[in-house]
Scaffold this active site. Structure first.
Site, PDB file in Angstrom:
ATOM      1  N   GLU A   6     -13.659   4.054   5.282  1.00  0.00           N
ATOM      2  CA  GLU A   6     -12.850   4.085   6.491  1.00  0.00           C
ATOM      3  C   GLU A   6     -12.044   5.377   6.537  1.00  0.00           C
ATOM      4  OE1 GLU A   6     -10.384   0.618   6.386  1.00  0.00           O
ATOM      5  OE2 GLU A   6      -9.021   1.443   4.901  1.00  0.00           O
TER       6      GLU A   6
ATOM      7  N   SER B 154       0.828  -1.194   0.000  1.00  0.00           N
ATOM      8  CA  SER B 154       0.000   0.000   0.000  1.00  0.00           C
ATOM      9  C   SER B 154       0.873   1.259   0.000  1.00  0.00           C
ATOM     10  CB  SER B 154      -0.965  -0.033   1.190  1.00  0.00           C
ATOM     11  OG  SER B 154      -1.917   0.999   1.101  1.00  0.00           O
TER      12      SER B 154
ATOM     13  N   ASP C 167      -2.651   6.188  -3.696  1.00  0.00           N
ATOM     14  CA  ASP C 167      -1.464   5.520  -3.168  1.00  0.00           C
ATOM     15  C   ASP C 167      -0.988   4.472  -4.176  1.00  0.00           C
ATOM     16  OD1 ASP C 167      -3.619   3.803  -2.831  1.00  0.00           O
ATOM     17  OD2 ASP C 167      -2.846   2.947  -0.979  1.00  0.00           O
TER      18      ASP C 167
END
Length: 551
Positions: free
Chosen positions: A392, A147, A305
């Protein structure tokens, strides 16, 4: 965490990882089987580590892939395994290891043509598409990515046939079997050479991008974006979806300016994060400083990302939006502009996301599904069309197709960026302006998340906290009205504790991917009150460590 002097500044040459040395370490270093920190460990987003620390090596990935091949047999998963990778240096090396071991085990692999890069959400979307209407010979997937982690890190995560992150009962089986293989000297690991694997017939190249891009109009109003003639800018931060934006622009006739076309495994183009490190975090105003500096050139800009499962939204007036602010706006918009969604569909959020979302959801008469941290908790709700949107606080989200069917069951940074453009195109206001309107209705909360260094023992203690650790009746001058160690959406343990008052709350939990614990806090009374919440939360954690006699 104090701001480092280099935060937001270009990375120095001294910070850049030696890629040749890193890849050499991947193949030459071996984990110490007597050191538990060097064994396979699946957190909330798969196994992560670095070859330089003996935590992400050829040994780890070979063992994980052998364990995964065996797990697939035990589950009767006989369809293809769809495998993608991001642009981290170790992803390339781990990809080769995975191909060699999985092909040797007779696993049919679908990989991006010409060893290209593939975003996490594209693999999830492809799994669901492949499995639609099937009850057997189902596909699953792997994404090789750490990530937003620093350039020297590597990561490996598994998505079962439901398309989303594997549940902990699955990853525990894979983890334990992988460590058993490592401790036994890897003698049971089947393996071909890379050349043998590629010519074995078990590795099939395809273009994952084509179908994903062609179906975007099923989840986003691409026509509205095109008609609005918006000037859009994006910084992919050198990630796996870099090549997608030009294709999307061409396919839908929209104006997207990719301000950084570099794929550089040192990520030398990055601005330093708050702690001075190189970290491709699109939710960080320091890492995203380069795009923020250009925001006046665009009607809207965005970043992602390295595996494109996260998003960062930049507007001319607001700069980089706080992820919680954008989630609240996205929810308010979607549930008013998706008439074909089921009427009883819920809104999913993690327990540590902003309470602004709670207020927005309540105002729309919708039901909230609060879950522990980890996107795996939303998979079944999305799959069965019980959750319309899930998000989230760390800038991850996903939502249903416009017709109410599942799009993907993992976070999708691409569609969250495009949704921001749709919001602007349809309403004439950007997400930052919409958030200001929400604060006029519901007040303006202040929110923070801080990371504090923590060792393995400390993280274990925090993960086992229960309500008994809270002995106070007040928090930051207000009466405590709720103490939670389980999420109301599914009654699953949150791996920590959340304490709430009328106008604020904090939560403390160990990270599942880094050697830190996290404190989340939010106040509807202002910065001073927020600071009190954080201070008392840190005091609580210190007391927990002291009582457990861990340092």
């Amino acid at each position: 965490m104090a701001r480092h002097p280099n935060a937001g500044k270009p990375a120095s040459k001294a910070q850049l990882v030696n890629v040749a040395r890193l890849v050499s370490a991947y193949y030459s270093n071996k984990p110490d089987i007597t050191d538990n920190t060097q064994l396979v460990a699946f957190g909330t987003s798969g196994h992560r580590g670095s070859a330089l620390l003996n935590t992400f090596t050829d040994t780890h990935i070979a063992a994980i892939c052998q364990a995964l091949a065996e797990y697939r047999v035990s589950q009767g998963t006989t369809g293809p395994l769809l495998m993608g990778m991001d642009t981290h240096a170790l992803s390339e090396a781990a990809f080769s290891t995975a191909v060699e071991v999985l092909a040797a085990n007779g696993v049919q692999l679908y990989v991006q043509e010409n060893r290209g890069y593939t975003p996490t959400p594209v693999i999830s979307h492809a799994i669901l598409n492949y499995n639609r209407g099937k009850s057997s010979e189902l596909a699953d997937g792997v994404v090789i990515t750490p990530s937003h982690n620093p350039p020297e890190d590597g990561g490996f995560k598994y998505n079962p046939p439901h398309g989303g992150p594997a549940d902990s009962d699955v990853t525990t089986l894979i983890q334990n079997r992988a460590n058993q293989l490592i401790k036994a000297g890897m003698v049971e690991v089947k393996r071909l050479s890379l050349a043998e694997a590629l010519s074995s017939g078990y590795v099939q190249e395809m273009d994952f991008a084509e179908n994903y891009i062609n179906e975007l109009e099923q989840v986003i109003d691409m026509e509205a974006i095109a008609k609005a003639g918006l000037r859009l800018g994006t910084d992919p931060l050198g990630g796996a979806g870099l090549g997608y934006w030009d294709k999307i622009a061409k396919r839908y006739n929209i104006n997207i300016d990719v301000v950084n076309n570099s794929v550089d495994q040192q990520f030398a183009f990055m601005r330093c994060d708050k702690d001075g490190k190189i970290r491709m975090d699109c939710s960080s105003p320091y890492a995203m400083a380069g795009l923020i500096d250009m925001c006046d050139k665009f009607d809207l800009a965005f970043g992602n990302d390295p595996d494109f499962d996260r998003h960062g939204i930049v507007t001319p007036q607001s700069g980089l939006m706080n992820p919680n602010h954008y989630l609240a706006v996205a929810i308010a918009y979607l549930f008013q502009h998706r008439p074909d969604w089921p009427k009883n569909v819920k809104v999913g959020k993690t327990l540590v996301s902003s309470s602004m979302i709670d207020r927005v959801v309540s105002s729309m008469g919708r039901e909230l599904a609060e879950m522990p941290v980890g996107f795996k908790w939303f998979v079944q709700g999305l799959l069965h069309q019980e959750i319309g949107f899930a998000g989230e606080e760390s800038a991850g989200g996903i939502f249903l197709r416009r017709n109410g069917e599942p799009w993907a069951t993992d976070k999708d940074g691409i569609i969250l960026c495009l949704l921001a453009a749709e919001i602007l195109a349809v309403t004439g206001k950007d997400p930052g302006q919409h958030y200001l309107e929400l604060t006029e209705r519901f007040s303006a909360p202040v929110y923070t998340r801080i990371d504090v260094a923590a060792n393995h023992q400390q993280k274990q203690v925090l993960s086992k906290m229960d309500v008994s650790v809270i002995t106070n009746t007040e928090l930051a001058g207000e009466k405590i009205i709720q103490i939670q160690t389980h999420a109301p959406g599914n009654n699953a343990a949150i791996g920590g504790v959340k304490v709430s008052t009328e106008n604020g709350w904090f939560a403390a939990r160990p990270s599942g991917t880094e050697d830190v614990y996290k404190i989340y806090a939010e106040s509807f009374k202002g910065k001073e009150h927020l600071d009190k919440l954080v201070k008392e939360a840190q005091s609580l954690v210190d007391q927990v460590f002291k009582a457990a006699n861990v340092k």
